[in-house]
Design a protein around this motif. Structure first.
Motif, PDB file in Angstrom:
ATOM      1  N   ALA A 190       1.051  -1.179   0.102  1.00  0.00           N
ATOM      2  CA  ALA A 190       0.028   0.032  -0.174  1.00  0.00           C
ATOM      3  C   ALA A 190       0.888   1.320   0.022  1.00  0.00           C
ATOM      4  N   LEU A 191       1.729   1.212   0.821  1.00  0.00           N
ATOM      5  CA  LEU A 191       2.463   2.734   1.036  1.00  0.00           C
ATOM      6  C   LEU A 191       3.536   2.770  -0.008  1.00  0.00           C
ATOM      7  N   TYR A 192       4.168   1.620  -0.421  1.00  0.00           N
ATOM      8  CA  TYR A 192       5.374   1.857  -1.411  1.00  0.00           C
ATOM      9  C   TYR A 192       5.050   1.633  -2.973  1.00  0.00           C
ATOM     10  N   SER A 193       4.051   0.743  -3.299  1.00  0.00           N
ATOM     11  CA  SER A 193       3.816   0.356  -4.488  1.00  0.00           C
ATOM     12  C   SER A 193       2.329   0.810  -5.013  1.00  0.00           C
ATOM     13  N   PHE A 194       1.397   0.416  -4.468  1.00  0.00           N
ATOM     14  CA  PHE A 194       0.204   0.654  -5.079  1.00  0.00           C
ATOM     15  C   PHE A 194      -0.665   2.051  -4.832  1.00  0.00           C
ATOM     16  N   CYS A 195      -0.301   2.556  -3.437  1.00  0.00           N
ATOM     17  CA  CYS A 195      -1.110   3.949  -3.199  1.00  0.00           C
ATOM     18  C   CYS A 195      -0.425   5.141  -3.983  1.00  0.00           C
ATOM     19  N   PRO A 196       0.995   5.066  -3.818  1.00  0.00           N
ATOM     20  CA  PRO A 196       1.997   6.051  -4.786  1.00  0.00           C
ATOM     21  C   PRO A 196       1.410   6.070  -6.380  1.00  0.00           C
ATOM     22  N   SER A 197       1.402   4.979  -6.717  1.00  0.00           N
ATOM     23  CA  SER A 197       1.184   4.726  -8.181  1.00  0.00           C
ATOM     24  C   SER A 197      -0.057   5.368  -8.708  1.00  0.00           C
ATOM     25  N   ILE A 198      -1.200   4.727  -7.856  1.00  0.00           N
ATOM     26  CA  ILE A 198      -2.625   4.970  -8.021  1.00  0.00           C
ATOM     27  C   ILE A 198      -2.778   6.724  -7.908  1.00  0.00           C
ATOM     28  N   LEU A 199      -2.139   7.363  -7.009  1.00  0.00           N
ATOM     29  CA  LEU A 199      -2.210   8.827  -6.844  1.00  0.00           C
ATOM     30  C   LEU A 199      -1.733   9.374  -7.853  1.00  0.00           C
ATOM     31  N   MET A 200      -0.440   9.008  -8.355  1.00  0.00           N
ATOM     32  CA  MET A 200       0.243   9.491  -9.366  1.00  0.00           C
ATOM     33  C   MET A 200      -0.626   9.841 -10.736  1.00  0.00           C
ATOM     34  N   LEU A 201      -1.228   8.400 -11.062  1.00  0.00           N
ATOM     35  CA  LEU A 201      -2.016   8.594 -12.127  1.00  0.00           C
ATOM     36  C   LEU A 201      -3.219   9.151 -12.071  1.00  0.00           C
ATOM     37  N   PHE A 202      -3.633   9.222 -10.789  1.00  0.00           N
ATOM     38  CA  PHE A 202      -5.053  10.139 -10.587  1.00  0.00           C
ATOM     39  C   PHE A 202      -4.681  11.335 -10.913  1.00  0.00           C
ATOM     40  N   PHE A 203      -3.893  12.201 -10.163  1.00  0.00           N
ATOM     41  CA  PHE A 203      -3.447  13.552 -10.364  1.00  0.00           C
ATOM     42  C   PHE A 203      -2.744  13.729 -11.786  1.00  0.00           C
ATOM     43  N   GLY A 204      -2.313  12.776 -12.386  1.00  0.00           N
ATOM     44  CA  GLY A 204      -1.485  13.211 -13.465  1.00  0.00           C
ATOM     45  C   GLY A 204      -2.805  13.264 -14.690  1.00  0.00           C
ATOM     46  N   LEU A 205      -3.881  12.378 -14.704  1.00  0.00           N
ATOM     47  CA  LEU A 205      -5.036  12.739 -15.462  1.00  0.00           C
ATOM     48  C   LEU A 205      -5.670  13.844 -15.377  1.00  0.00           C
ATOM     49  N   LEU A 206      -5.893  14.491 -13.883  1.00  0.00           N
ATOM     50  CA  LEU A 206      -6.510  15.445 -13.619  1.00  0.00           C
ATOM     51  C   LEU A 206      -5.713  16.912 -14.118  1.00  0.00           C
TER      52      LEU A 206
END
Length: 350
Positions: A190-206
């Motif tokens: 959660a803290l190193y792989s999944f959450c950072p990647s998802i948040l990066m993708l989410f704010f990148g699309l925004l």
């Protein structure tokens, strides 16, 4: 020697050699690239950007991770030199710093994505939140939070005995057996792989959405706005490239850690241990490339980064050229002075 034993020896040998070769590619070119990252993001034209400040601190943590912690792990994996397996204090501190540095490096990229979203927003209040002053505060708070979130490792990491890839029972530094070892697997996922990647993708699309809206509102022939949009787009491309690499390189090790936690009580033969060891070490090595490859990603995807890098190289070449000219002029003056002194000596003493 049976076929199974031969296979086990080959897997163990492949594990050590593969890790050593991959580590050399990560440490040497990666370390050089990270140093260039620091030089570029320290440039006056870059350090005024809050996004560049996040890149800078992400690089600093990556530098510790690649140039200090990775060589320590290489000695442990390839040469069986690992004091963490025999000293409880080193065990706790080494893995505590190990997880903090790589996690902080990823989360500063997440915050850089959030900053690009705020900076590109049509909402004036959001744009004001993208400032260097706020970036400094966020960097400090993020560093403290990440340290606190990993502080449990100082308590629950311990030296326990387990089977190595050869089937021998040896001491090893791991999280405490039971619930905590399962927890740490999910925690790292959660803290190193999944959450950072998802948040990066989410704010990148925004951010892409915001930039698209700007193109519809702002005239294309307005040069200043076009330059601003170009800079924003370059930084965003650098971020997106980093997101993809982080996701690809960090997901395998998180999956393997979860697998190890769920199969902790399963009796495994030496062949299975050797296979799992090879997979785990290769997956672990991939995480280093998520941090050591940033310079090359930025160079390929960011025009603004390449421009600042070329300025650094030109300044260095100019400095060396001036230095060589200075040495040449000084040598020439000394030679003329010596000749003058010799001539004067011959004149005074015929």
């Amino acid at each position: 020697m049976s076929f199974v034993n031969v296979t086990i020896d080959e897997l163990n040998d492949a594990s050590s050699k593969t890790i050593l070769i991959l580590s050399l590619f990560s440490i040497i070119p990666g370390g050089i690239g990270l140093i260039f990252n620091i030089l570029v993001f320290s440039r006056p034209s870059m350090c005024r950007e809050p996004c560049a400040a996040y890149f800078f601190w992400s690089t600093c943590f990556s530098l510790i991770y690649v140039l200090i912690l990775q060589p320590v792990r290489v000695l442990a994996v390839s040469f069986n030199i690992d004091q963490a397996n025999y000293n409880l204090g080193i065990c706790k501190i080494e893995f505590f710093v190990f997880y903090i540095t790589r996690s902080a490096s990823s989360w500063f990229i997440v915050i850089a994505c959030i900053d690009r979203f705020l900076h590109s927003s049509a909402n004036a209040h959001f744009r004001q939140m993208s400032s260097l002053k706020i970036a400094k505060i966020v960097i400090l708070i993020t560093s403290i939070v990440i340290i606190l979130l990993h502080s449990h490792m100082l308590v629950y990491y311990e030296i326990s005995y387990s089977s190595d890839q050869f089937g021998n029972i040896i001491p090893a530094c791991f999280g405490r057996k039971g619930i905590y070892r399962t927890f740490i697997g999910f925690w790292n996922l959660a803290l190193y792989s999944f959450c950072p990647s998802i948040l990066m993708l989410f704010f990148g699309l925004l951010t892409l959405k915001n930039l698209h809206q700007h193109r519809l509102v702002i005239p294309v022939n307005f040069e200043t706005n076009r330059q601003v949009r170009r800079t924003d787009t370059q930084l965003l491309r650098m971020l997106i490239a980093q997101v993809l690499v982080i996701f690809i390189c960090t997901l395998p090790i998180s999956i393997i850690q979860l697998y190890s936690s769920f199969t902790l009580n399963v009796v495994k033969n030496t062949l299975r241990l050797a296979q799992e060891n090879l997979a785990a070490r290769i997956a672990s090595e991939l995480t280093y490339f998520a941090h050591s490859s940033t310079f090359y990603l930025y160079t390929l995807t960011g025009t603004i980064f390449r421009k600042e890098l070329s300025k650094i190289i030109r300044q260095y070449c100019r400095f060396n050229h001036n230095r060589l000219n200075g040495i040449h002029d000084e040598t020439h003056r000394m030679s003329v002075l010596q000749k003058s002194q010799k001539t004067q000596t011959h004149t005074n003493h015929p």
